[in-house]
Design a protein around this motif. Sequence first.
Motif, mmCIF file in Angstrom:
data_model
loop_
_atom_site.group_PDB
_atom_site.id
_atom_site.type_symbol
_atom_site.label_atom_id
_atom_site.label_comp_id
_atom_site.label_asym_id
_atom_site.label_seq_id
_atom_site.Cartn_x
_atom_site.Cartn_y
_atom_site.Cartn_z
ATOM 1 N N LEU A 220 17.121 -31.921 -2.286
ATOM 2 C CA LEU A 220 17.827 -31.559 -1.059
ATOM 3 C C LEU A 220 18.330 -32.789 -0.315
ATOM 4 N N SER A 221 17.992 -33.961 -0.837
ATOM 5 C CA SER A 221 18.532 -35.155 -0.181
ATOM 6 C C SER A 221 19.897 -35.511 -0.779
ATOM 7 N N LEU A 222 20.304 -34.788 -1.809
ATOM 8 C CA LEU A 222 21.671 -34.955 -2.305
ATOM 9 C C LEU A 222 22.577 -34.084 -1.448
ATOM 10 N N ARG A 223 23.590 -34.681 -0.925
ATOM 11 C CA ARG A 223 24.448 -33.954 -0.002
ATOM 12 C C ARG A 223 25.029 -32.667 -0.588
ATOM 13 N N ASP A 224 25.513 -32.736 -1.835
ATOM 14 C CA ASP A 224 26.139 -31.539 -2.380
ATOM 15 C C ASP A 224 25.121 -30.405 -2.522
ATOM 16 N N HIS A 225 23.907 -30.731 -2.952
ATOM 17 C CA HIS A 225 22.896 -29.696 -3.079
ATOM 18 C C HIS A 225 22.542 -29.114 -1.708
ATOM 19 N N ALA A 226 22.361 -29.985 -0.757
ATOM 20 C CA ALA A 226 21.990 -29.516 0.582
ATOM 21 C C ALA A 226 23.080 -28.611 1.152
ATOM 22 N N GLU A 227 24.326 -28.998 0.952
ATOM 23 C CA GLU A 227 25.412 -28.186 1.499
ATOM 24 C C GLU A 227 25.517 -26.832 0.817
ATOM 25 N N ARG A 228 25.294 -26.821 -0.484
ATOM 26 C CA ARG A 228 25.333 -25.535 -1.181
ATOM 27 C C ARG A 228 24.247 -24.613 -0.660
ATOM 28 N N CYS A 229 23.048 -25.156 -0.453
ATOM 29 C CA CYS A 229 21.946 -24.351 0.070
ATOM 30 C C CYS A 229 22.297 -23.790 1.439
ATOM 31 N N LEU A 230 22.868 -24.637 2.221
ATOM 32 C CA LEU A 230 23.256 -24.238 3.564
ATOM 33 C C LEU A 230 24.184 -23.032 3.513
ATOM 34 N N GLY A 231 25.234 -23.160 2.749
ATOM 35 C CA GLY A 231 26.209 -22.082 2.630
ATOM 36 C C GLY A 231 25.570 -20.821 2.064
ATOM 37 N N PHE A 232 24.715 -21.030 1.081
ATOM 38 C CA PHE A 232 24.056 -19.900 0.438
ATOM 39 C C PHE A 232 23.201 -19.131 1.438
ATOM 40 N N ASN A 233 22.361 -19.850 2.152
ATOM 41 C CA ASN A 233 21.472 -19.191 3.106
ATOM 42 C C ASN A 233 22.234 -18.489 4.220
ATOM 43 N N GLN A 234 23.273 -19.141 4.638
ATOM 44 C CA GLN A 234 24.113 -18.584 5.689
ATOM 45 C C GLN A 234 24.568 -17.160 5.337
ATOM 46 N N VAL A 235 25.108 -17.004 4.155
ATOM 47 C CA VAL A 235 25.590 -15.688 3.741
ATOM 48 C C VAL A 235 24.443 -14.730 3.454
ATOM 49 N N MET A 236 23.405 -15.215 2.801
ATOM 50 C CA MET A 236 22.292 -14.322 2.458
ATOM 51 C C MET A 236 21.643 -13.746 3.714
ATOM 52 N N THR A 237 21.436 -14.581 4.716
ATOM 53 C CA THR A 237 20.731 -14.091 5.893
ATOM 54 C C THR A 237 21.596 -13.201 6.772
ATOM 55 N N THR A 238 22.911 -13.296 6.621
ATOM 56 C CA THR A 238 23.731 -12.422 7.462
ATOM 57 C C THR A 238 24.227 -11.190 6.722
ATOM 58 N N GLU A 239 24.504 -11.330 5.428
ATOM 59 C CA GLU A 239 25.102 -10.193 4.734
ATOM 60 C C GLU A 239 24.165 -9.430 3.825
ATOM 61 N N PHE A 240 23.050 -10.040 3.454
ATOM 62 C CA PHE A 240 22.146 -9.360 2.519
ATOM 63 C C PHE A 240 20.722 -9.417 3.056
ATOM 64 N N THR A 241 20.554 -8.771 4.191
ATOM 65 C CA THR A 241 19.285 -8.886 4.910
ATOM 66 C C THR A 241 18.134 -8.179 4.206
ATOM 67 N N HIS A 242 18.439 -7.368 3.232
ATOM 68 C CA HIS A 242 17.340 -6.719 2.508
ATOM 69 C C HIS A 242 16.728 -7.650 1.463
ATOM 70 N N LEU A 243 17.346 -8.816 1.284
ATOM 71 C CA LEU A 243 16.809 -9.782 0.323
ATOM 72 C C LEU A 243 16.193 -10.958 1.073
ATOM 73 N N THR A 244 15.069 -11.429 0.570
ATOM 74 C CA THR A 244 14.402 -12.564 1.197
ATOM 75 C C THR A 244 14.625 -13.811 0.351
ATOM 76 N N VAL A 245 15.245 -14.820 0.941
ATOM 77 C CA VAL A 245 15.460 -16.051 0.194
ATOM 78 C C VAL A 245 14.219 -16.918 0.307
ATOM 79 N N LEU A 246 13.608 -17.227 -0.818
ATOM 80 C CA LEU A 246 12.407 -18.061 -0.808
ATOM 81 C C LEU A 246 12.798 -19.505 -0.524
ATOM 82 N N PRO A 247 11.855 -20.305 -0.040
ATOM 83 C CA PRO A 247 12.168 -21.722 0.203
ATOM 84 C C PRO A 247 12.603 -22.378 -1.108
ATOM 85 N N ALA A 248 13.596 -23.244 -1.034
ATOM 86 C CA ALA A 248 14.114 -23.888 -2.244
ATOM 87 C C ALA A 248 13.051 -24.762 -2.893
ATOM 88 N N VAL A 249 12.966 -24.689 -4.214
ATOM 89 C CA VAL A 249 12.082 -25.609 -4.931
ATOM 90 C C VAL A 249 12.974 -26.696 -5.522
#
Lengths: 352, 352
Positions: free
Chosen positions: B208-237
């Motif tokens: 997550l200290s790589l910028r591209d990875h961190a940004e992808r996670c950010l975008g991913f979580n953003q959509v998951m938490t707003t549009e797919f609330t029935h799914l729980t995103v686990l902390p990134a490993v």
Amino acid sequence: MGRMTEKADLASGRATLSDVAREARVSLATADRVLNNRAGVHAKSIARVREAVARLNYRPDPAAARLARTRSHRWCLVLPSGGNAFVAQLQAELAACRAWLEDHRASVQILEVDVFEPQRLADLLRSLQGQCETAIVMGLDHPLVQNAIDGLVDGGCEVITLVSDVPRSRRHAYVGIDNAAAGRTAASLLGRFVGREPGEVGVVAGSLSLRDHAERCLGFNQVMTTEFTHLTVLPAVQGKDSPALNEVLVRQLLAEHPRLRAIYSVGAGNAGISAALKAAGREREVVFIGHELTPAARADLLDGTLDAVINQDAGHEIRSALRQALARATREPVHADQERIRIDIYLKDNLP
Amino acid sequence: MGRMTEKADLASGRATLSDVAREARVSLATADRVLNNRAGVHAKSIARVREAVARLNYRPDPAAARLARTRSHRWCLVLPSGGNAFVAQLQAELAACRAWLEDHRASVQILEVDVFEPQRLADLLRSLQGQCETAIVMGLDHPLVQNAIDGLVDGGCEVITLVSDVPRSRRHAYVGIDNAAAGRTAASLLGRFVGREPGEVGVVAGSLSLRDHAERCLGFNQVMTTEFTHLTVLPAVQGKDSPALNEVLVRQLLAEHPRLRAIYSVGAGNAGISAALKAAGREREVVFIGHELTPAARADLLDGTLDAVINQDAGHEIRSALRQALARATREPVHADQERIRIDIYLKDNLP
DNA sequence: CTGTTAGCGCTTTCAC
DNA sequence: GTGAAAGCGCTAACAG
């Protein structure tokens, strides 16, 4: 083995045509004749030049060739008349290539013709004979057209089909996507977006006599019937790419099939489909997938009416067709990889 | 208004620099000096030349310039060492540009460096000063690196970041995708593929200290938490892009979360994830979305293990970086449109 | 600060 | 059949 010249050996740069000429013991002019397959050179000379080219690993310098060439290239672009948004995009992208065309001493004349009239298109193509060195045509796969293309090719005109192929013709290249694959892509996406519930799927095409539409339907049905058997694909309705007609057709579809889960729009005129869905208040629940990322499609994607758009990059297609026309005219090589047109998938999230 | 010369008026072709010189009543050399912003020209002359350029609508002929130019371009490409498949693709695509580079009198030196060592990368960058006219770097967003880039820029070296940006630096251009948007795209696709059932979603990143990875996670979580609330995103490993590590991590994920519905792989090392899913016999039921269309990813897509791949076209990125390097060196314009790197979505159906 | 001049590597007359 | 020579439009010495 062969004796080598200082220059060819030592110079850091690449071999020039003069190097080749010297090695082959002919003049620059003769070397040029061989390189450009011009007539009137002794077989012996040809062989010697060819050998020198191979030995010196000679490759012409395109910049020098371009600069020296005085004759300029005349190309024609044949497009369907009646301006749908995608064709307009192609025109705009061509306009954006103006400077590039100038730099390459090329000019393109745009010709419009009714797509649904094979005879008209064939006549137009025939009239291009001798008018241009290469014709780029967004055509119609019909025996008359195929025949006209073959005639042009026999007459020494290069022919490149664009967007919609005429595969049985002897055209030199096709620039566009694999439409059956595009149809399969639409089906995979649509099937997975709908989910498990059974129901019906509507298909709206422009005309099944257009090769690209027919191929998309083919690919679409292929995947739907094998991978999503809980969904029933209704027979395709044909709206001639007209928004007005499409709207009527989709209203009917919605009225007659309460369990309609999705719509696949094969051609143009998506505005009508969008309007019908919105009128019925079902634009969010019915999965809607279509082709070509027009400004309207973009808006529908953003508001959730369209779920995905399958696209072919109009800019890429135009530039690729032009690059190939140039490459054929100057016998420069093309970078095949760069010319493959992708089947783009756009969701609201990855819009350009 | 201004008196015009026959040639500028009548000739069908475009204006040349000689035309400009004549109109501005200076020599060819002076006109050239103005055009190329070389020092030592009287302000008066500069103005006259500029005016003539505008009036004649002059645009330099790139072919002539390229031919006349004797100095050749030296560029450097800085890539992470330790060869993952995507980096190998970049190298292969560069190799495919050999002829193009020769034609444009340019050479590229490849330099490898450990990505996870900002100090090493920064040192390497600093050592490039004066060694090359432009540096294309696939970097690491870290203050040390940013600082080294700014140093290079101050020293007159052009810097282009590739694939992973260093946005706070003063680099001249970034060639790559919007990684937050790519993450959002992955989320939309994944959410819709999973469907209605609730459950957990695993995220496997490299670091997550790589910028591209961190940004992808950010975008991913953003959509998951707003549009797919029935799914729980686990902390990134974090598996450091290593297949072996990733395999262990996914085995754990599968064991601990029986309701795991999907996995989003943010970085490289997908082979490990694939192996873990197959070992558990859950490769068809768990939705798996990853990045980069490597040969392995292609195979996994075809056998249904991977459901979709988000891709950035390595060939396009390399060619775009080279074109921009050239354009900056010759002050030719770039066709912005052609340089935008797409966020490609690949399903098994639209593979190139 | 400015101009003159000789190429870059091809294509293309025009003579032989 | 073949070759000599004059450019294409720019860059880069080198003199002034």
